[in-house]
Design an enzyme around this catalytic site. Sequence first.
Site, PDB file in Angstrom:
ATOM      1  N   SER A  39      12.429  15.453 -29.820  1.00 47.13           N
ATOM      2  CA  SER A  39      11.214  16.076 -29.296  1.00 47.13           C
ATOM      3  C   SER A  39      10.573  16.921 -30.368  1.00 47.13           C
ATOM      4  CB  SER A  39      11.546  16.956 -28.100  1.00 47.13           C
ATOM      5  OG  SER A  39      12.173  18.159 -28.517  1.00 47.13           O
ATOM      6  N   ASP A  40       9.269  17.156 -30.217  1.00 47.26           N
ATOM      7  CA  ASP A  40       8.681  18.246 -30.974  1.00 47.26           C
ATOM      8  C   ASP A  40       9.272  19.544 -30.425  1.00 47.26           C
ATOM      9  OD1 ASP A  40       7.152  19.728 -32.685  1.00 47.26           O
ATOM     10  OD2 ASP A  40       5.257  18.797 -32.133  1.00 47.26           O
ATOM     11  N   TRP A  41       9.175  20.605 -31.193  1.00 46.46           N
ATOM     12  CA  TRP A  41       9.830  21.861 -30.826  1.00 46.46           C
ATOM     13  C   TRP A  41       9.227  22.415 -29.534  1.00 46.46           C
ATOM     14  CZ3 TRP A  41      12.100  19.439 -34.199  1.00 46.46           C
ATOM     15  CH2 TRP A  41      13.104  19.947 -35.035  1.00 46.46           C
ATOM     16  N   GLY A  86       8.970  20.670 -26.878  1.00 50.87           N
ATOM     17  CA  GLY A  86       8.143  19.605 -26.318  1.00 50.87           C
ATOM     18  C   GLY A  86       8.839  18.719 -25.303  1.00 50.87           C
TER      19      GLY A  86
END
Length: 246
Positions: free
Chosen positions: A194-196, A198
């Site tokens: 995931s994005d941070w 996210g």
Amino acid sequence: MATDSTVIDVEKTLANLTVPQKVKLLAGLGWWHTEPVPEAGIQPIRMSDGPNGVRGTRFFNGVPSSCFPSSTGLGSSFDIDLAEQVGKALADECIAKSLYSRNLSRQSKKVAATIKHFAANDQEYQRFSIDSVVSERALREIYLKPFQIAMKKSNPIAFMTAYNRVNGTHASEHPWLLQKVLREEWGFKGLVMSDWTGVYSTTESIKAGVDLEMPGPTIVRGAALERALTGEKIFIEDINERVRKV
């Protein structure tokens, strides 16, 4: 990303992990590392970001980095050799900050690049909730095409999901994007992170194909994932597939 030089047998290791150990591996340890399981020979992976200069593992007052043009600027130059030189220079800075793997043979200088943000992440307004409504033809011909080219040409080790929704579904919960297109059609074998901050769900993100929630400590996995397993909203086979990629 950095690991030690130990090579592990993934399937043998997976078979010997307990459920809590498997769950532990599916989310980060702090902002820049994955969780280790030392008793199983699994070491932490160190990550960083900053395509216009490698951040390291501190947001403020960190070790200085060179500042490179943004990827958009580099792309606008159409200078492939220059882009390659910048990539190698970034790799050197990663190595200087212990962001590499001695086992990594697929990328130059043993530094792994993560392809991001998958996909249709084209504006920052309400970035965690905005819905990119795009026809499949436009998605395939415009928004997914750069990712497809990168996948074909570079054999990346990791992809990162975007914060936004795509046609109503968050990218980190999107089985069409992550399973059908990325893994089945394009043949991607690596890790999806995931994005941070996210990841917005437990079961949906696991089933859609997000292997690693970043950063840690976990918000939607951990105990919540064990509870979902108990309630059979998710099954151990789903968890095993995510752990296998990590």
